[in-house]
Design an enzyme around this catalytic site. Structure first.
Site, mmCIF file in Angstrom:
data_model
loop_
_atom_site.group_PDB
_atom_site.id
_atom_site.type_symbol
_atom_site.label_atom_id
_atom_site.label_comp_id
_atom_site.label_asym_id
_atom_site.label_seq_id
_atom_site.Cartn_x
_atom_site.Cartn_y
_atom_site.Cartn_z
ATOM 1 N N ARG A 46 0.814 -1.224 0.000
ATOM 2 C CA ARG A 46 0.000 0.000 0.000
ATOM 3 C C ARG A 46 0.843 1.267 0.000
ATOM 4 O O ARG A 46 0.384 2.344 -0.304
ATOM 5 C CB ARG A 46 -0.896 0.003 1.239
ATOM 6 C CG ARG A 46 -2.261 -0.578 0.950
ATOM 7 C CD ARG A 46 -3.139 -0.464 2.128
ATOM 8 N NE ARG A 46 -2.447 -0.955 3.318
ATOM 9 C CZ ARG A 46 -2.982 -1.024 4.532
ATOM 10 N NH1 ARG A 46 -4.208 -0.629 4.733
ATOM 11 N NH2 ARG A 46 -2.296 -1.484 5.557
ATOM 12 N N HIS A 179 6.461 -24.363 6.887
ATOM 13 C CA HIS A 179 7.876 -24.125 6.582
ATOM 14 C C HIS A 179 8.785 -25.173 7.223
ATOM 15 O O HIS A 179 9.924 -25.352 6.821
ATOM 16 C CB HIS A 179 8.292 -22.698 6.959
ATOM 17 C CG HIS A 179 8.539 -22.495 8.420
ATOM 18 N ND1 HIS A 179 7.519 -22.303 9.316
ATOM 19 C CD2 HIS A 179 9.677 -22.463 9.151
ATOM 20 C CE1 HIS A 179 8.018 -22.156 10.532
ATOM 21 N NE2 HIS A 179 9.333 -22.248 10.461
ATOM 22 N N LYS A 183 12.781 -27.547 6.019
ATOM 23 C CA LYS A 183 14.059 -27.604 6.756
ATOM 24 C C LYS A 183 14.838 -28.843 6.314
ATOM 25 O O LYS A 183 14.280 -29.931 6.188
ATOM 26 C CB LYS A 183 13.796 -27.667 8.261
ATOM 27 C CG LYS A 183 13.238 -26.356 8.822
ATOM 28 C CD LYS A 183 13.090 -26.424 10.329
ATOM 29 C CE LYS A 183 12.264 -25.279 10.866
ATOM 30 N NZ LYS A 183 12.948 -24.015 11.015
ATOM 31 N N GLU A 217 11.689 -22.894 22.401
ATOM 32 C CA GLU A 217 12.247 -21.601 21.977
ATOM 33 C C GLU A 217 12.641 -20.810 23.206
ATOM 34 O O GLU A 217 11.983 -20.902 24.236
ATOM 35 C CB GLU A 217 11.193 -20.798 21.200
ATOM 36 C CG GLU A 217 10.766 -21.444 19.919
ATOM 37 C CD GLU A 217 9.696 -20.632 19.180
ATOM 38 O OE1 GLU A 217 9.704 -19.387 19.269
ATOM 39 O OE2 GLU A 217 8.857 -21.249 18.528
ATOM 40 N N ASP A 236 -0.485 -22.986 17.313
ATOM 41 C CA ASP A 236 0.653 -22.344 16.650
ATOM 42 C C ASP A 236 1.721 -23.362 16.222
ATOM 43 O O ASP A 236 2.325 -23.218 15.163
ATOM 44 C CB ASP A 236 1.271 -21.317 17.616
ATOM 45 C CG ASP A 236 2.311 -20.445 16.952
ATOM 46 O OD1 ASP A 236 2.033 -19.944 15.848
ATOM 47 O OD2 ASP A 236 3.408 -20.257 17.533
ATOM 48 N N HIS A 241 3.331 -27.819 12.731
ATOM 49 C CA HIS A 241 4.700 -28.305 12.515
ATOM 50 C C HIS A 241 4.983 -29.653 13.193
ATOM 51 O O HIS A 241 5.574 -30.543 12.605
ATOM 52 C CB HIS A 241 5.711 -27.283 13.026
ATOM 53 C CG HIS A 241 5.477 -25.894 12.508
ATOM 54 N ND1 HIS A 241 5.149 -25.641 11.204
ATOM 55 C CD2 HIS A 241 5.521 -24.685 13.117
ATOM 56 C CE1 HIS A 241 5.013 -24.327 11.026
ATOM 57 N NE2 HIS A 241 5.224 -23.731 12.178
#
Ligand code: BG6
Length: 489
Positions: A46, A179, A183, A217, A236, A241
């Site tokens: 934008r 994703h 890996k 994490e 999540d 995953h």
């Protein structure tokens, strides 16, 4: 090997995903000579920018992300591919002007990939709008759309998204990214399993005691508070995953590496997972939230102190569950899965614990109780395949110790590529094996929906764990005393 000439159109090109992952990935593909000379990249945003401004933005992205710094020669080639298209994806005008631009078939190859790096709630609107000026019509050239999780927030919403987008796209045109599947080490799970025949006889309930899949994490939720508070760790990470990792570990050998054959086998695993009835959620799933604590010697906030988080939030930042794959190979073998933010270490790994040897031959010697063998697959940051074996210590006594058989995946001089490089290239190649088919998404929701539903109504209390720890001291998921979370590679 170069690929088809195509036009990559990125919606949300000025956003985080494009900056951190997509533009750097396309640049690295250019370095590897994987983009056709005619391939173009259109950025839709934008902001009132022109091409020069966009090029300077791209330069800044690459300064931060290009491996080994920017290669000026490649950069020159890369920027010749770039085009900035100012437009608001909410407005019809954005699509008519885009369609007009794309009629210039000399400048823009007519094979097109549309990457929707935007809020998932806008997916169906953008896809509908793209279909109006026939940008999704494949009668002459391929047209592909890439979307990234979350695909809905539960089974029902994922079905509704699917119903909407399948009005405009055939399944073969939809590239659903997880994703994790890009890996290197995740792809290596398949190679390791199916290229080494010695493993197959051991890969089942007769020899394996249990399997753990961990993604931890150190980072907290950062500035993603509003998104995360409505999502939580189960949606999540686990639904997407980690369930994908489970399918790769548990699947039968596919007939071929063809996308459909591979995905058929993954779906069979998901379908074999024993449903968790509501009354078993307490025994098979666990959630918790990080409290203030210390990471690498620094004090950090608890989840409730993070920006944009309501004080009474019971959203989980840690989630664990136990699953059983009820098929011939795995019946009775528990799969323990967990993920957490603000944990002691950032690490993703699959740990496979083998059964004890059938006879305790060494029980009356000085050897300590013989340990079970573990096979460890380190996914990130350390990529490794390691088998722990018990061996005799040198010397006159009968003592034992653990020795590692290492099948390192990468030599020191072999640089890691980012998952998005593989995936963006696969889109151009039309290889959907590392993308999710809709039935995978649907079955994954069926597995976690009972847990999510139960947690949604239990809003009074959530256990906490100090930031910087390995999560709560909770062991109710484990079947036996000898089982506990494995934190080290
Ligand atoms: C994303 C999640 O899909 O994956 C994030 O939304 C998570 O919360 C991330 O941090 C983990 O991916 P990676 O590649 O950094 O391990």
């Amino acid at each position: 090997m170069k690929t088809d000439p195509c036009t990559y159109v990125i919606f949300g090109a000025t956003g985080n995903l494009a900056r951190i992952k997509l533009i750097p990935a396309l640049y690295h593909l250019d370095i590897e000579n994987r983009l056709h000379d005619d391939t173009k990249i259109i950025a839709i945003g934008r902001r009132p920018w022109d091409n020069d401004k966009w090029v300077s933005e791209v330069r800044a992205m690459l300064e931060a992300k290009a491996r080994g710094g920017i290669d000026e020669q490649v950069f020159k080639r890369f920027i010749a591919r770039l085009h900035y298209h100012k437009g608001d994806m909410q407005q019809a005008e954005c699509y008519s002007s885009l369609a007009q631009l794309l009629t210039d078939s000399v400048k823009f190859p007519q094979n097109m990939a549309f990457y929707l790096a935007i809020n998932p709630s806008d997916f169906s609107h953008v896809i509908e709008q793209l279909s109006k000026p026939k940008l999704l019509d494949e009668s002459q050239f391929w047209r592909r759309v890439i979307i990234e999780k979350p695909f809905g927030t539960d089974l029902e919403s994922s079905r509704s998204l699917q119903n909407k987008i399948s009005q405009y796209l055939k399944e073969e045109q939809i590239y659903r990214i997880d994703h994790y599947l890009g890996k290197g080490m995740v792809q290596n799970v398949l190679v390791f399993r199916f290229a080494n025949s010695m493993l197959e006889p051991l890969w089942n309930r007769n020899y394996i005691d249990h399997i753990q899949i961990t993604h931890s994490e150190q980072l907290g939720i950062g500035s993603r508070g509003p998104y995360y508070d409505h999502t939580g760790a189960m949606r999540d990470m686990l639904q997407s995953h980690l369930l994908q990792l489970l399918t790769l570990v548990a699947m039968e050998p596919p007939v071929s590496l063809d996308a459909e054959d591979l995905r058929d086998e993954k779906v069979k695993v998901l379908k074999s997972i024993r449903p968790i009835p509501e009354e078993a959620v307490h025994a098979q799933a666990f959630r918790a939230q990080y409290a203030p604590g210390e990471i690498d010697g620094k004090q950090v906030n608890g989840y409730l102190q993070e920006e944009g988080i309501p004080q009474n939030s019971v959203t989980e930042t840690y989630a664990a569950m136990k699953l059983y794959v009820d098929n011939w190979r795995w019946r009775g073998v528990p799969f323990y899965m967990r993920t957490g933010k603000r944990m002691e270490k950032a690490q993703s790994m699959i740990s496979i614990c083998f059964r004890h040897a059938p006879s305790q031959l060494f029980a009356h010697t000085q050897a300590e109780k013989i340990k079970q063998n573990w096979l460890l697959l380190g996914i990130q940051p350390e990529e490794c395949i390691r088998m722990e074996m018990t061996v005799k210590e040198p010397g006159l006594e009968m003592r034992t110790r653990i020795s590692n058989l290492d099948a390192s995946f990468r030599n020191e001089d072999e640089l890691a590529s980012d998952a998005y490089e593989d995936l963006l290239l696969d889109v151009i190649k039309g290889d959907r094996s590392l993308f999710l088919r809709y039935d995978e998404v649907e079955h994954a929701w069926k597995i976690v929906d009972p847990i999510i539903n139960k947690w949604a109504v239990n809003r009074d209390y959530i256990e906490t764990y100090p930031a910087g720890s390995w999560g709560p001291n909770e062991c109710r998921l484990f079947e036996k005393e000898s089982q506990s979370w494995r934190n080290t590679l």
